[in-house]
Design a protein around this motif. Structure first.
Motif, short mmCIF file in Angstrom:
data_model
loop_
_atom_site.label_atom_id
_atom_site.label_comp_id
_atom_site.label_asym_id
_atom_site.label_seq_id
_atom_site.Cartn_x
_atom_site.Cartn_y
_atom_site.Cartn_z
N CYS A 111 39.23 52.90 46.57
CA CYS A 111 38.94 51.47 46.67
C CYS A 111 38.08 51.14 47.89
CB CYS A 111 40.23 50.68 46.74
SG CYS A 111 41.31 50.93 45.31
N LYS A 134 37.78 46.73 41.08
CA LYS A 134 37.65 47.19 39.69
C LYS A 134 38.94 46.93 38.91
CE LYS A 134 34.45 50.97 40.82
NZ LYS A 134 34.55 50.84 42.28
N TYR A 177 40.91 48.68 35.90
CA TYR A 177 41.03 49.96 35.19
C TYR A 177 42.00 49.80 34.02
CZ TYR A 177 39.07 52.01 39.50
OH TYR A 177 38.29 52.32 40.58
N TYR A 211 36.66 51.26 33.18
CA TYR A 211 36.81 50.25 34.23
C TYR A 211 35.67 49.26 34.15
CZ TYR A 211 33.24 52.61 37.07
OH TYR A 211 32.07 53.16 37.53
N SER A 212 35.95 48.07 34.71
CA SER A 212 34.94 47.03 34.86
C SER A 212 35.01 46.50 36.28
CB SER A 212 35.18 45.88 33.87
OG SER A 212 34.99 46.30 32.53
N PHE A 213 33.84 46.11 36.84
CA PHE A 213 33.83 45.49 38.15
C PHE A 213 34.34 44.05 38.06
CE2 PHE A 213 30.79 48.91 38.85
CZ PHE A 213 31.14 49.34 40.12
#
Length: 829
Positions: A152, A183, A185, A197-199
């Motif tokens: 992270c 993010k 997950y 995952y996405s921001f």
């Protein structure tokens, strides 16, 4: 040192370290997408179910199951996407926890998010096996239990892994999601290698997720961050990002944050969450299928919304608290239904709200106010109160409910973060009750645990079927060895039981009962321990019955050894260990007194061979023993009752041995005497009534010695020749009232002759030298009426008192003249 604990059948209690940012640590609750902080007791053997209506109480075992989470090293699981592993040496990589562990829908597997000082977040998985949930068991996780690790970042003194983002499991149990750093997950359960995952893009480059994601039933995942960003994605990774300044989130500003864990509304089919904003606090009802929303509460909600928005999944009504400790209720379409505005206090509120729907369709709501008190409300009635009865002495963090499957009872608990103690209602409350709940602290062993935040959630069912123990788990941030972990507090059997059998009947007590006994009664006491099986060895356990309150100030402890296993005497099902009976005889006292009976259980710890006191709550039986009065001596009156009639033709000469008729020149005097004995009846003991009484006894009186002719002088004292006895053979006024008190009145009559040739009336010396004495026995019966749900019955108790009573001075009311023949002239009687 914080006491931290948890409960996986009744409570899930977790501890949080200090959060570096200004936001509060908000957690998810199990896999509940409605964020209600409520679990349902579905098992008939759940102690919450057994306690309902039985008078029993819920308690927890003294020793938890301990699950240690160790520090990591290079051998532990890599990042499932990049393959990176944390590099030790620069950082310690000791693990810390900011959020609760959760269990999957089946209840066998726990997931825990931790973070370390190197800026990595981790997800641990542990499946509970048969035998794990044994009191005092210690489990240490290994590399195999670490299923995911996420870099992270660490920048400018900020650890972006250090956030209260909890693991979320989809309601169907197929997917896992967690927010770590910037993010979101997610991956299929059992396959972390397939992680996507996405921001979560916020208003700057320093985004950190501080909420638990939602996985919706229609296949979307969403969560916000502390920098005003919000992400919504489907399970395939088709992602949409929004900012709080966007119109879809209410057109706020860049200072706003989203720390509210989103919830799912099954009526509107939308995701609900709050906006942490001082300028425009509000809720958002977001439809992930088309990226549209409804803005709710803007201009009505008074202060920022940090916490989740629990949803009643039947009505679709949504609840929220704000930073000022106020609470709101909205319809699924966003209309305000109710609000509760709490007084200003000494602090602000970062507290989750709990709601529980009862069998009548009302929602019970609990949250913390600005004075750190527990607030409760019932909707739709709007009933509202601040808890009392000692709760005000506690700080409160994140209350939680447990309900029966039909909602007819509700239990409640909360954590005091200032002390780490968990308070819970030991007996479930009726769903229709608006009375303040009572709370007791869980008897904790904290095992050196420390932490700054504690959160808790009831989790009614954890563990495989073959492990029937109910429990509670709780995660702490750090222990004395620098490692976090989970404490699983097992529920004790509901409570000990006690049976008291005596003249007043048979009384069972869980948890308490008050009965009335009388002096002299013998009470037999038997102890039971539901759920305890000592059939293997009778020396494996014993009980102690504690008796206090004897009139002389003493107490007694009576040890009772294990006897046999029997059926639970309260529920009529299940087993209980029964112990030998003991007995006490209630002593006599000059004042009322109360005995208190409690129990303590000791069971052998086979690992040490030591008998250990168990944390089974004890019932209490109180025996009120009123004074049983003793009859006073009363009053004995002796007097003559003949009227002076000189005609002796009708007199029975048998009582006057010197009486002969025919010669009017010689005379003597005689009387028939009446002995009147009046004895008060003792007042009934408290709770009893007078039923009947009998007075019996006798009186002894003198027979006078004859005097030769010319020697009997006026005023000469009598000489007693012998004595006779008269029996009180006639009872009158049994139990009647005299001057407000019940009395017994018995009489006896007997003849006497006076040795004088002049009438003795008014002359001294013609009474006996001393008073006479009556010896008597009074038998009194009292009655006590008892009403039961199946009818009434009466108890009777008989007491006997014996004593003697001296007479008052003889009273003559008249004298009868009798003739004596010339042949007896030399003698006068």
């Amino acid at each position: 040192m914080r006491k931290l604990i948890s409960i996986l059948t009744a409570l899930l209690i977790l501890v949080f370290p200090a959060i570096a940012s200004a936001q509060c640590g908000i957690t998810t609750w199990d896999f509940d997408p409605q964020r209600t902080a409520t679990s349902i007791s579905s098992s008939s053997t759940d102690p919450w179910v057994l306690a309902q209506g039985s008078g029993k109480v819920v308690s927890y075992a003294g020793k938890p199951v301990v699950v240690h989470i160790p520090s990591i090293d290079e051998s532990y699981a890599p990042n499932p996407v990049t393959g990176d592993v944390p590099k030790t040496g620069v950082f310690t990589f000791n693990q810390f926890s900011s959020t609760t562990a959760i269990t999957d829908p089946i209840g066998y597997t726990m997931y825990q998010y931790t973070w370390d000082d190197g800026g990595w977040g981790h997800v641990w998985k542990y499946t509970i096996k048969s035998g794990d949930l044994a009191e005092g068991n210690v489990i240490t996780l290994t590399a195999a239990d670490l299923i995911a690790a996420f870099p992270c970042g660490y920048s400018g003194g900020t650890n972006f892994a250090n956030a209260p983002s909890g693991v979320t499991i989809s309601n169907d149990g197929n997917f896992v999601a967690v927010g770590a750093g910037n993010k979101l997950y997610w991956w299929p359960i059992g396959n972390p290698g397939a992680t996507l995952y996405s921001f979560i893009n916020g208003n700057s480059d320093f985004d950190m997720c501080e909420a638990s994601p939602i996985i919706t039933p229609n296949g979307y995942i969403a969560v916000g961050c502390d920098n005003g960003g919000f992400v919504s994605t489907d399970l395939s990774g088709n992602t949409h990002n929004f900012l709080t300044s966007d119109s879809v989130l209410g057109s706020g500003d860049s200072s706003e944050a989203i720390t509210s864990s989103p919830s799912w509304n099954p009526i509107s089919n939308t995701i609900w969450f709050g906006i942490d904003s001082y300028s425009a606090p509000r809720l958002v009802s977001f439809d992930p299928s088309n990226d549209t929303s409804t803005i709710v509460g803007k201009g009505t909600i008074l202060t920022p919304v940090f916490s989740p928005t629990p949803v009643d999944k039947v009505s679709g009504d949504v609840f929220n608290t704000d930073y000022g400790g106020n609470a709101y209720r909205w319809s699924s379409s966003g209309n305000l239904i109710q609000k509760w505005i709490t007084p200003n206090g000494v602090t602000h509120v970062c507290s989750n709200m709990a709601i529980a729907r009862d069998e009548n369709g009302n929602d019970h709501v609990a949250w913390k106010d600005m004075n750190r008190q527990l607030e409760n409300a019932i909707t739709p009635s709007g009933s509202f109160w601040v808890e009392s009865g000692g709760t005000n002495a506690h700080d409160v963090m994140d209350p939680s409910f447990v309900t029966s499957s039909v909602g007819d009872y509700i239990g409640e608990a909360f954590v005091d973060p200032s002390s780490g103690e968990v308070y819970y209602s030991p007996q479930p409350n009726s769903a229709i009750s608006t009375n303040p709940h009572s709370y007791v602290p869980i008897n904790q062993n904290n095992y050196g645990v420390i932490g700054d935040y504690i959160d808790m959630v009831y989790d009614a069912d954890i563990g495989p079927v073959m492990s029937p123990a109910k429990s509670t788990s709780y995660t702490w941030s750090n222990d004395a060895n620098g490692s976090p972990g989970i404490l699983i507090y097992l529920l004790s059997p509901v409570s000990l039981e006690m049976c008291v059998a005596g003249p007043s009947g048979v009384v069972y007590a869980p948890p308490n009962k008050t009965i009335t006994g009388l002096p002299g009664d013998t009470e037999n006491i038997t102890m039971f321990a539901p759920g305890l099986d000592l059939s293997g060895d009778t020396s494996d356990g014993y009980g102690v019955i504690h008796i206090t309150g004897f009139p002389d100030g003493s107490s007694a402890d009576k040890q009772v050894n294990f006897d046999c296993n029997t059926t639970d005497l309260i529920t009529g099902s299940g087993s209980a260990a029964a112990f030998d009976s003991t007995s006490i005889t209630l002593p006599t006292s000059s004042a009322n007194y109360t005995l208190t009976l409690t129990e303590t259980l000791y069971v052998k710890d086979h690992s040490t061979g030591v008998m250990e006191q168990k944390d089974y709550p004890s019932p209490t039986i109180t025996i009120n023993v009123p004074v049983v009065g003793v009859a006073s001596p009363g009053n004995l009156t002796i007097s003559s009752y003949h009227n002076g009639d000189t005609n002796n033709s009708g007199i029975d000469a048998g009582g006057y041995p010197n009486l002969v008729t025919g010669n009017p020149l010689k005379f003597n005097y005689g009387d028939t005497m009446l002995a009147d004995l009046v004895i008060p009846v003792p007042a009934p003991p408290a709770g009893w009534q007078y039923y009947s009484s009998v007075l019996s006894g006798f009186i002894t009186y003198p027979v006078n010695t004859p005097k030769p002719t010319g020697t009997a002088q006026i005023g000469e004292p009598l000489t007693i020749a012998s004595t006779k006895t008269a029996t009180f053979s006639k009872s009158t006024r049994a139990g009647s009232q005299e001057n407000g008190a019940s009395v017994n009145d018995s009489i006896a009559s007997f003849p006497v002759e006076w040795p004088t040739w002049r009438p003795p009336i008014g002359l001294p010396g013609y009474d006996w030298d001393s008073t006479l004495t009556a010896t008597w026995t009074q038998t009194v019966t009292y009655v006590h009426h008892i009403n039961t749900p199946v009818g009434g019955f009466s108890q009777y108790r008989t007491y006997t008192h014996s004593d003697s009573t001296p007479s008052q001075e003889l009273q003559r009311t008249g004298t009868d003249i009798y003739y004596i023949p010339a042949a007896r002239e030399p003698w006068m009687r």
